[in-house]
Design a protein around this motif. Sequence first.
Motif, PDB file in Angstrom:
ATOM      1  N   LEU A   1       0.822  -1.209   0.000  1.00 47.18           N
ATOM      2  CA  LEU A   1       0.000   0.000   0.000  1.00 47.18           C
ATOM      3  C   LEU A   1       0.853   1.254   0.000  1.00 47.18           C
ATOM      4  O   LEU A   1       0.567   2.216  -0.710  1.00 47.18           O
ATOM      5  CB  LEU A   1      -0.896   0.007   1.237  1.00 47.18           C
ATOM      6  CG  LEU A   1      -2.232  -0.723   1.083  1.00 47.18           C
ATOM      7  CD1 LEU A   1      -2.981  -0.699   2.398  1.00 47.18           C
ATOM      8  CD2 LEU A   1      -3.051  -0.091  -0.022  1.00 47.18           C
TER       9      LEU A   1
ATOM     10  N   GLY B   1       4.750   8.790  -7.496  1.00 46.73           N
ATOM     11  CA  GLY B   1       3.955   7.633  -7.896  1.00 46.73           C
ATOM     12  C   GLY B   1       2.669   8.104  -8.544  1.00 46.73           C
ATOM     13  O   GLY B   1       2.403   9.308  -8.657  1.00 46.73           O
ATOM     14  N   PHE B   2       1.855   7.146  -8.958  1.00 47.46           N
ATOM     15  CA  PHE B   2       0.630   7.471  -9.683  1.00 47.46           C
ATOM     16  C   PHE B   2      -0.271   8.396  -8.857  1.00 47.46           C
ATOM     17  O   PHE B   2      -0.677   9.466  -9.306  1.00 47.46           O
ATOM     18  CB  PHE B   2      -0.106   6.175 -10.045  1.00 47.46           C
ATOM     19  CG  PHE B   2      -1.337   6.400 -10.863  1.00 47.46           C
ATOM     20  CD1 PHE B   2      -1.257   6.620 -12.225  1.00 47.46           C
ATOM     21  CD2 PHE B   2      -2.588   6.398 -10.261  1.00 47.46           C
ATOM     22  CE1 PHE B   2      -2.396   6.827 -12.980  1.00 47.46           C
ATOM     23  CE2 PHE B   2      -3.733   6.606 -11.017  1.00 47.46           C
ATOM     24  CZ  PHE B   2      -3.630   6.818 -12.371  1.00 47.46           C
ATOM     25  N   LEU B   3      -0.575   7.980  -7.625  1.00 51.09           N
ATOM     26  CA  LEU B   3      -1.503   8.764  -6.800  1.00 51.09           C
ATOM     27  C   LEU B   3      -0.943  10.151  -6.519  1.00 51.09           C
ATOM     28  O   LEU B   3      -1.649  11.155  -6.578  1.00 51.09           O
ATOM     29  CB  LEU B   3      -1.790   8.026  -5.491  1.00 51.09           C
ATOM     30  CG  LEU B   3      -2.690   6.806  -5.623  1.00 51.09           C
ATOM     31  CD1 LEU B   3      -2.854   6.130  -4.275  1.00 51.09           C
ATOM     32  CD2 LEU B   3      -4.050   7.210  -6.174  1.00 51.09           C
TER      33      LEU B   3
ATOM     34  N   LEU C   1       1.939   2.792  -3.212  1.00 52.16           N
ATOM     35  CA  LEU C   1       0.972   3.596  -3.957  1.00 52.16           C
ATOM     36  C   LEU C   1       1.155   5.081  -3.684  1.00 52.16           C
ATOM     37  O   LEU C   1       0.856   5.918  -4.523  1.00 52.16           O
ATOM     38  CB  LEU C   1      -0.453   3.193  -3.556  1.00 52.16           C
ATOM     39  CG  LEU C   1      -0.977   1.870  -4.091  1.00 52.16           C
ATOM     40  CD1 LEU C   1      -2.361   1.605  -3.537  1.00 52.16           C
ATOM     41  CD2 LEU C   1      -1.010   1.888  -5.610  1.00 52.16           C
ATOM     42  N   PHE C   2       1.623   5.388  -2.482  1.00 55.59           N
ATOM     43  CA  PHE C   2       1.676   6.789  -2.082  1.00 55.59           C
ATOM     44  C   PHE C   2       3.064   7.394  -2.223  1.00 55.59           C
ATOM     45  O   PHE C   2       3.278   8.526  -1.832  1.00 55.59           O
ATOM     46  CB  PHE C   2       1.214   6.920  -0.623  1.00 55.59           C
ATOM     47  CG  PHE C   2      -0.242   6.594  -0.439  1.00 55.59           C
ATOM     48  CD1 PHE C   2      -1.202   7.557  -0.702  1.00 55.59           C
ATOM     49  CD2 PHE C   2      -0.643   5.335  -0.039  1.00 55.59           C
ATOM     50  CE1 PHE C   2      -2.545   7.265  -0.547  1.00 55.59           C
ATOM     51  CE2 PHE C   2      -1.981   5.041   0.119  1.00 55.59           C
ATOM     52  CZ  PHE C   2      -2.936   5.995  -0.143  1.00 55.59           C
TER      53      PHE C   2
END
Lengths: 356, 324
Positions: free
Chosen positions: B147, B155-157, B150-151
């Motif tokens: 998880l 990164g994408f988010l 992701l942050f």
Amino acid sequence: MKKLFAALLSAAMLLSLVSCGGDTATSPAPSAPAAESESVSSTFKAAMVTDVGGINDQSYNSMSWAGMQKAHDELGIDVKYYESKTDADYEANMITAIDEGYNLIICVGYLMVDALSEIAPQYPDTKFAIIDAYVDEPNVTGINFASEQCSYLVGVLAAQMSQTGNIGLVMGGTGDAMNLFAFGYYAGALDTNPDIAIQAYNANNYADVAGGKSAALHMYANDADVVYQVAGSTGLGVIEAAKEKGLYAIGVEVDQSYLAPEAVITSALRLIDNAVLQVCQAAMEDTLEGGISMYDLSNNCVGYAETDLLSAEALSAVQDAQAKIISGEIKVPRTNDDFVAKYGAGLYTLDEALNG
Amino acid sequence: MQQMIRDIAVILNATLMYTPPLLFAALGSCFSEKCGVVNIGIEGMMTIGAFVGAAAGYYTGNPWLSFLLAGVAGGLLALFHAFACITCRANQTISGTAINFLSSGVSVFVCRLLFSGNTETIPVSNKLPLFLSGLFSWCAEHLPAPLAGLFRPNGFLDNVFNTYASTYLAFLAVPIVWYVFYRTQFGLRLRAVGEYPRAADTLGIHVAGVRYICVILSGILAGLGGASLTLATVSAFRPSIVLGQGFIAMASVIFGRFRPQGAMLGCILFAFCSGLRVIVGSNTSISVNLISMIPYVATILCLVLFVGKSQIPAASGLPYEKSK
């Protein structure tokens, strides 16, 4: 009430008539050319006419005026500017300047081409110069800049400063004059690092800040770490993106490091003030020739801006390149044919990227 | 695959970047259109907001204060429009056009006074905050491994959603405006005034008062829209910075049938296509002129294909005269 209104209105109209009269008094109708030849006296005087951007536009007009002031300080000539509020003022301002005895009239910008082609043939004894344009008359000099040379130098710097071997170019539009920037940048980068990857984007818009920013973010996301912008306000977005990502951008026209001192590593300069000074000097010495005059590295009218961000290695490479361009050892391509002849077309689809 | 994810991130990020100025202005336009006053001057109110935001940001160093001041400046300009259109019953289109000319002139004039003759302000040192940064870095540190990835920064988010506060404020304003329009007494009154002012007047509603409030609110929102350009997208003002976005916002209001949620969709569509243009237009051999058309063509197509007849408030553009 109505009468009062009518009275006020007519007063206003009268006033405006008076002020019109004032204007025409300072610019008498174009009279006999004989009057002019008398005014070509022992003292040389130079005037400039601004385009609608105004004298404080932080761009062509204010840089030209800086050149005129240099001419005043260094050559001791009388200088004056005439500010144009609308396109209709160009001819009137030129005539006013001629009537006031100015021998050289510098027209700032291609917007004045039409006005100049009207006026120049009527005053064959007055010399005219126009920036970034040309009018085919014997008494007109077109001041053109070798934009490809300064772009070549920032291309060298971009390739030198890039850690990833991947750089970008954001254009605001294309055309013969704009493409010079792209040819020079590509050539400079490729000569420095033949394996370099170059991403190009034509925003087709000089005022889309968000578009410039997202184009640059796209390039940075795809491994570019230096992006050169030749895109007006769109380029403001490019510099903003560099600032946010902590990567590098390259400015254009003037030293744009004030926009983001930590991100703008250099700027491709067009030193309009130097060119204007040289035109004034040539006109004063009566050596100014008609036709297109090229202002380039050899006479210090284009260049690059130095900042603290540039490495010593990059600086020595760019100084080397500059010397080679001046000596003629490096010829920077000015057309697509020249570019393809030297760097090949299949590998770098520059023309396609720019013009589609 | 990774390339594609990166491209999608850039498109979504561009969407969130293009949207807030349009959305604020569109919500403003909703207010004035709904109450029956056509406000062509949205563009001008954005320009003045953009300038005041940038100038105040430079002088005060406080982005939030500057953001508010930009709203106030837009509101003041709207007061002129309200006075001309409501009190003097002037032609609303002409008044709005005059506002547009006035504001571009005034902002450049004042800019030259304040910034030693420049038509460009000095960049602000503090922009509106990226207020998710803290949350994201906390998540990246404290969440379990998959998880946390992701942050991670860049990164994408992070690339998509870690945008300036103005973006989230703009989206937050949509349900608020919707609530005001459809769930409050004031909203009912303003819609009544826009549809049939005579009936509203008969029932004791102060037509001019309601319209004044709405027009001023539209100016405030447009001013905030302008400021979100100069305090978030970039950090300085230039005269060409707004360039037609006020008109795009007005178009998206018509696209959204004069409802805030519809206007939001219109803004998002336009913003998304503008982001798409960047990806499609990079390193391609398609003509740039075709690519530049994408947002406009897409908007027109959606308008023709999916959006039915636009329901213009019946009294839109008509001055209200009590004694006629």
